[in-house]
Each structure stands twice: as C-alpha cells, then as structure tokens.
Write an enzyme that holds these catalytic residues in place. Sequence first.
Site, PDB file in Angstrom:
ATOM      1  N   GLY A  76       0.818  -1.212   0.000  1.00  0.00           N
ATOM      2  CA  GLY A  76       0.000   0.000   0.000  1.00  0.00           C
ATOM      3  C   GLY A  76       0.848   1.256   0.000  1.00  0.00           C
ATOM      4  O   GLY A  76       0.597   2.199   0.748  1.00  0.00           O
ATOM      5  N   ALA A  77       1.864   1.282  -0.870  1.00  0.00           N
ATOM      6  CA  ALA A  77       2.866   2.355  -0.821  1.00  0.00           C
ATOM      7  C   ALA A  77       2.549   3.541  -1.719  1.00  0.00           C
ATOM      8  O   ALA A  77       3.328   4.491  -1.761  1.00  0.00           O
ATOM      9  CB  ALA A  77       4.238   1.799  -1.183  1.00  0.00           C
ATOM     10  N   ARG A 115       0.089   5.812  -1.579  1.00  0.00           N
ATOM     11  CA  ARG A 115      -0.514   7.017  -0.997  1.00  0.00           C
ATOM     12  C   ARG A 115      -0.249   7.078   0.509  1.00  0.00           C
ATOM     13  O   ARG A 115       0.135   6.089   1.125  1.00  0.00           O
ATOM     14  CB  ARG A 115      -2.033   7.024  -1.239  1.00  0.00           C
ATOM     15  CG  ARG A 115      -2.435   7.023  -2.704  1.00  0.00           C
ATOM     16  CD  ARG A 115      -3.947   7.025  -2.875  1.00  0.00           C
ATOM     17  NE  ARG A 115      -4.537   5.794  -2.366  1.00  0.00           N
ATOM     18  CZ  ARG A 115      -5.673   5.734  -1.656  1.00  0.00           C
ATOM     19  NH1 ARG A 115      -6.312   6.832  -1.346  1.00  0.00           N
ATOM     20  NH2 ARG A 115      -6.139   4.576  -1.255  1.00  0.00           N
ATOM     21  N   ASP A 152      -2.767  -7.553  -5.276  1.00  0.00           N
ATOM     22  CA  ASP A 152      -3.795  -7.523  -4.246  1.00  0.00           C
ATOM     23  C   ASP A 152      -3.255  -8.349  -3.083  1.00  0.00           C
ATOM     24  O   ASP A 152      -3.164  -9.570  -3.169  1.00  0.00           O
ATOM     25  CB  ASP A 152      -5.089  -8.126  -4.793  1.00  0.00           C
ATOM     26  CG  ASP A 152      -6.189  -8.222  -3.749  1.00  0.00           C
ATOM     27  OD1 ASP A 152      -5.944  -7.877  -2.566  1.00  0.00           O
ATOM     28  OD2 ASP A 152      -7.306  -8.656  -4.103  1.00  0.00           O
ATOM     29  N   ASN A 200       1.587  -2.203   5.391  1.00  0.00           N
ATOM     30  CA  ASN A 200       0.875  -0.934   5.541  1.00  0.00           C
ATOM     31  C   ASN A 200      -0.499  -0.918   4.888  1.00  0.00           C
ATOM     32  O   ASN A 200      -1.368  -0.138   5.293  1.00  0.00           O
ATOM     33  CB  ASN A 200       1.746   0.188   4.943  1.00  0.00           C
ATOM     34  CG  ASN A 200       0.988   1.480   4.772  1.00  0.00           C
ATOM     35  OD1 ASN A 200       0.723   2.187   5.735  1.00  0.00           O
ATOM     36  ND2 ASN A 200       0.634   1.795   3.527  1.00  0.00           N
ATOM     37  N   SER A 258      -3.215   0.545  14.525  1.00  0.00           N
ATOM     38  CA  SER A 258      -3.951   1.791  14.755  1.00  0.00           C
ATOM     39  C   SER A 258      -4.213   1.938  16.247  1.00  0.00           C
ATOM     40  O   SER A 258      -4.251   0.938  16.976  1.00  0.00           O
ATOM     41  CB  SER A 258      -5.286   1.761  13.995  1.00  0.00           C
ATOM     42  OG  SER A 258      -6.147   2.801  14.438  1.00  0.00           O
ATOM     43  N   TYR A 283     -12.994  -2.545  11.743  1.00  0.00           N
ATOM     44  CA  TYR A 283     -11.647  -1.985  11.585  1.00  0.00           C
ATOM     45  C   TYR A 283     -10.815  -2.213  12.843  1.00  0.00           C
ATOM     46  O   TYR A 283      -9.661  -2.672  12.770  1.00  0.00           O
ATOM     47  CB  TYR A 283     -11.753  -0.489  11.281  1.00  0.00           C
ATOM     48  CG  TYR A 283     -10.428   0.217  11.136  1.00  0.00           C
ATOM     49  CD1 TYR A 283      -9.678   0.095   9.976  1.00  0.00           C
ATOM     50  CD2 TYR A 283      -9.939   1.028  12.161  1.00  0.00           C
ATOM     51  CE1 TYR A 283      -8.459   0.743   9.835  1.00  0.00           C
ATOM     52  CE2 TYR A 283      -8.724   1.688  12.031  1.00  0.00           C
ATOM     53  CZ  TYR A 283      -7.990   1.548  10.863  1.00  0.00           C
ATOM     54  OH  TYR A 283      -6.794   2.189  10.739  1.00  0.00           O
ATOM     55  N   LYS A 337      -7.273  -4.424  13.315  1.00  0.00           N
ATOM     56  CA  LYS A 337      -6.042  -3.796  13.783  1.00  0.00           C
ATOM     57  C   LYS A 337      -5.587  -4.364  15.123  1.00  0.00           C
ATOM     58  O   LYS A 337      -4.377  -4.444  15.399  1.00  0.00           O
ATOM     59  CB  LYS A 337      -6.226  -2.277  13.862  1.00  0.00           C
ATOM     60  CG  LYS A 337      -6.412  -1.606  12.506  1.00  0.00           C
ATOM     61  CD  LYS A 337      -5.205  -1.831  11.600  1.00  0.00           C
ATOM     62  CE  LYS A 337      -5.282  -1.034  10.309  1.00  0.00           C
ATOM     63  NZ  LYS A 337      -4.076  -1.209   9.465  1.00  0.00           N
ATOM     64  N   ILE A 374      -4.116  10.712  11.630  1.00  0.00           N
ATOM     65  CA  ILE A 374      -3.077  11.124  10.673  1.00  0.00           C
ATOM     66  C   ILE A 374      -3.751  11.753   9.454  1.00  0.00           C
ATOM     67  O   ILE A 374      -4.785  11.270   8.975  1.00  0.00           O
ATOM     68  CB  ILE A 374      -2.226   9.918  10.231  1.00  0.00           C
ATOM     69  CG1 ILE A 374      -1.679   9.153  11.443  1.00  0.00           C
ATOM     70  CG2 ILE A 374      -1.090  10.386   9.320  1.00  0.00           C
ATOM     71  CD1 ILE A 374      -0.757   9.950  12.327  1.00  0.00           C
TER      72      ILE A 374
END
Length: 246
Positions: A10-11, A13, A61, A88, A140, A153, A157, A186
Amino acid sequence: MSNKTVLITGASRGIGRATARLFAQNNYNVLINYNKSEKEAYSLLKELKDNGYSADIYKADVSNPFEVNLMVKHCIGTFGKIDVLINNAGIATARLFTDITHEEWNEMINTNLNSVFYTTQASLKYMISEHAGKIINISSIWGMVGGSLEVHYSTSKAAIIGMSKALAKELGPSNIQVNCIAPGAIQTDMLKNVSEEVLEGLKEETPLMRLGTPEDIANCALFLASDNASFITGQVISPNGGFVIV
C-alpha cells in the site's frame, strides 16, 4: 547490491508513500506495492527514479496469497533480498456494528489482516534463511483501545497487534524483529470525508494540539528498521500526539 531492501504494501498514498520516500532517501532499495492506485504509484516511482534512488513497482492484491507470493519472488529477483517488510496496506470504513454486512466484514479482515499473514509468511521464507529481518506492521490506536462505529476496523487492527507480539517471540531466535506502529489521527485520505469540525475536535483532544502527518509514521518506521532498534521486538509504538496514553 549492498543497499538494504524494503517492501512496502500500500505504498502509493498516505503513510505508505511517505515511508517509501523516506526509505529511498536513506539508501534503501524500495519495492512499491499498489493495487488500485496505479497513477499515484507510478508517479511515486518516477519521483524516486528522477532523484536517483533505487526503486521498483509491483501491482498485487495483498489479500490474495498467489499474488503476494509472486510479488515477493519479484522483489527477491530484482533486489536479491528483503531486509524489511512493512505491512501498511489497509482500508477503513465507519458503520454501526448492526449494519456491517458479511461482505464488508470479510473485506476488512481480508484486506487489513489476512494480507499481513500472506506477505509475512512469504517474506519469512527468505528472512529465516538469512537469519535476519525486520517486520513492521501498521496497526492503529483503535486496535489498542477500540473505536465506536469501527468495530470491524478495530478488530482487524487489534488482531495485527496480537499477531505481531506472538510472532516476535517465535522469530526472536532467528534474529528477526517484529513490531507494530499504531498511528493516531493522521492527515491521510482516510480523513478526507471527515468534517472540519470533527478534525478540530480531534486536534483539541490531542495533547500536542495537531494531527499527525504521514512523515511522523515514516520516521518511526525508519527507526524500527534501523540497527538502533535491534533490541526492540514485540512492541507497539503509537505516534498519536498523546491522544491515547496507555
């Protein structure tokens, strides 16, 4: 190649993008993973290449183990090794618990949790044989304390935290460190639909009186990847400005 290699899922953004940029600036070979954000991923690759950094890109994916295995093999084939894995990639949605569908639950678990299992297991085939490696999982604060309207979520996490602690014990004898970063609020796309009023409220609840930046998290990841963190494993480090103190 003498440079260390980092694979970041997931680099394209947000936190992943800032992390890729910082690691490249610190002489890492960087493999940029993306799935849907092709334009952003290739713009990052161009930026890094234009600045003379060592980088490559791979579409996968990460909730699909077949694609993950091919990505890890590509990384090894391109750079010869994986020194650091940063898990990430992730998604976030807000729902009342009673409104979460089976499909939404499964998507959250597959994207946020199962992906960590697949990428870590594939990378460990190489790290264990080298008797060295760093695994950094992005969790998170809601994985630490839970978040209303984000049960699915928070669950994903929190599971990453448990997985990281258990894996750190298992991999310690192989000289592989496993740690978690649990960011607070963030400034990324995950907050793009949040009203200014809510954002101001988040700032007011944060003792440092500001939201975090992707660079704040990237700096933490770079430290955990460094030799200065060689005696740190199984830990949860939470750059959150004091929003959560446990």
